[in-house]
Design an enzyme around this catalytic site. Structure first.
Site, PDB file in Angstrom:
ATOM      1  N   SER A 180     -56.333 -36.585 -28.873  1.00  0.00           N
ATOM      2  CA  SER A 180     -57.750 -36.678 -28.982  1.00  0.00           C
ATOM      3  C   SER A 180     -58.385 -35.287 -29.488  1.00  0.00           C
ATOM      4  CB  SER A 180     -58.494 -37.002 -27.809  1.00  0.00           C
ATOM      5  OG  SER A 180     -59.756 -37.200 -27.757  1.00  0.00           O
ATOM      6  N   THR A 181     -59.096 -34.649 -28.708  1.00  0.00           N
ATOM      7  CA  THR A 181     -59.546 -33.361 -29.230  1.00  0.00           C
ATOM      8  C   THR A 181     -58.455 -32.434 -29.775  1.00  0.00           C
ATOM      9  OG1 THR A 181     -61.638 -33.723 -27.924  1.00  0.00           O
ATOM     10  CG2 THR A 181     -61.379 -31.289 -28.898  1.00  0.00           C
ATOM     11  N   HIS A 207     -58.001 -40.431 -31.004  1.00  0.00           N
ATOM     12  CA  HIS A 207     -59.454 -40.780 -30.973  1.00  0.00           C
ATOM     13  C   HIS A 207     -60.519 -40.502 -32.275  1.00  0.00           C
ATOM     14  CE1 HIS A 207     -58.999 -40.716 -26.386  1.00  0.00           C
ATOM     15  NE2 HIS A 207     -58.376 -41.716 -26.762  1.00  0.00           N
ATOM     16  N   MET A 299     -59.467 -34.278 -24.445  1.00  0.00           N
ATOM     17  CA  MET A 299     -60.060 -34.402 -23.390  1.00  0.00           C
ATOM     18  C   MET A 299     -59.818 -35.741 -22.587  1.00  0.00           C
ATOM     19  SD  MET A 299     -64.059 -33.294 -23.075  1.00  0.00           S
ATOM     20  CE  MET A 299     -64.654 -34.823 -23.855  1.00  0.00           C
ATOM     21  N   ASP A 302     -56.817 -40.414 -21.002  1.00  0.00           N
ATOM     22  CA  ASP A 302     -56.311 -41.523 -21.881  1.00  0.00           C
ATOM     23  C   ASP A 302     -54.924 -41.358 -21.902  1.00  0.00           C
ATOM     24  OD1 ASP A 302     -56.330 -44.025 -23.119  1.00  0.00           O
ATOM     25  OD2 ASP A 302     -56.911 -43.341 -25.216  1.00  0.00           O
TER      26      ASP A 302
END
Length: 358
Positions: A180-181, A207, A299, A302
């Protein structure tokens, strides 16, 4: 003392709106603003903020140039605001390459179902970047020694386990990577070292908004020796090819004589679109758990529950280490749950894949 933020945008209305949203958090203080990239460089030098939010299109100096200058002269976490267009996606990816750590759509209604949720997400992302363990606020001073900030959740120390045996890895059928991030840059770092004849198929779950994944897949394909494409329903998993889950959708792996992907809408209430958990879980049945699942910077948590199911079915699980993560959330969840077979710095993930499978 609160997390100190500088907001950069050429729109006075947008600046005021972001300032109001961030200042509503007792742990965040907007200490300055700027109307273009050149002003941003000067304001950052003067005020030494913990985090900068940055627009891309601005007069005098654009946001991408400003990011390059700031990261060269006084590096710190930068969150970009982007339009959800093809051009906006490409510009945002350029900003991430220049050193920005994260991005959000400029129209906050695009990131959540209601206004309050969107505001909360913005504040969460700024706080997460402020706690980044990659950067230093000043030379020789670790981020953890900054003025007090909302503390990150505690991480149970876990020593890296011995590398998985090469024979165990060679019995696997696919590599799944969730992030993600910080993921766009992390994925580039991992994938660009893989040889064209990498012997396993790869599934990527990042993401990212729907308008971004086509440009991101194209960028990865141009940078890497392996083939990278945005997945469509019916695509077959094949060696030397990485399929990127489309933004806003879910990528399901399906077994049979050949392993294929099915792209479908998200179940009601799904937070992440695409979701690492959903793809990981589908691999339990489609590939009988015979996969290596890698969880990189991001973050939240998941991927943890999907990794738990994969692990119970014989999969190998790797997690990125804390020091090299932009946000040590998703890998931390894997490590804290005792699921990680290896804990690796980002720069070692690609070479470890080559050593394990080539």
């Amino acid at each position: 003392m609160s997390l100190r933020v500088v907001v950069v945008d050429d729109s006075g209305f947008f600046r005021r709106r972001i300032v109001e949203i961030l200042n509503a958090d007792a742990g965040i203080e907007v200490v300055g603003t700027a109307a273009n990239g050149q002003e941003a460089i000067e304001v950052v030098k003067q005020l030494d903020p913990d985090v900068v939010t940055m627009d891309i299109e601005m007069p005098v100096m654009d946001g991408i140039t400003a990011v390059r200058r700031i990261m060269a002269e006084s590096p710190r976490p930068i969150l970009m605001f982007s339009t959800l267009t093809t051009e906006g996606a490409k510009a945002t990816l350029d900003a991430l390459d220049a050193g920005a750590m994260d991005f959000l759509p400029k129209r906050l209604s695009d990131i959540a179902r209601d206004e309050e949720s969107a505001k909360m997400l913005l504040r969460q992302r700024v706080r997460a970047l402020g706690r980044s363990r990659l950067l230093r606020r000043s030379p020789g001073v670790p981020a953890a020694e900054r003025a007090p900030q909302p503390a990150p959740r505690p991480v149970v120390p876990v020593a890296p386990r011995p590398p998985a045996a090469p024979t165990a890895l060679r019995n696997l059928r696919a590599v799944l990577i969730g992030t993600s991030t910080g993921g766009p840059v992390a994925l580039q770092e991992v994938l660009k070292v893989l040889p064209k004849n990498f012997p396993l198929p790869i599934a990527l779950i990042q993401h990212m908004p729907a308008s971004f994944t086509p440009a991101f897949a194209e960028r990865l394909n141009n940078l890497c020796q392996i083939e990278v494409k945005e997945a469509i329903s019916g695509d077959v998993l094949k060696p030397g090819c990485a399929l990127l889950a489309p933004g806003g959708m879910q990528m399901i792996l399906e077994g049979g004589s050949q392993t294929r992907v099915r792209i479908e809408d998200s179940p009601p209430g799904t937070i992440y679109k695409p979701s690492v958990d959903i793809t990981f879980r589908s691999a339990v049945t489609a590939l009988r758990g015979q996969v290596l699942a890698v969880v990189l910077t991001g973050m939240g948590a998941d991927g943890r529950e999907g990794a738990r199911e994969l692990k119970a079915n014989g999969a190998q699980i790797w997690a990125q280490d804390a020091a090299s993560c932009v946000v040590f959330g998703m890998p931390a969840a894997i490590i804290e749950a005792g699921l990680a077979d290896q804990i690796l710095p980002l720069k070692e993930v690609g070479p470890a894949l080559i050593k394990g499978f080539c």
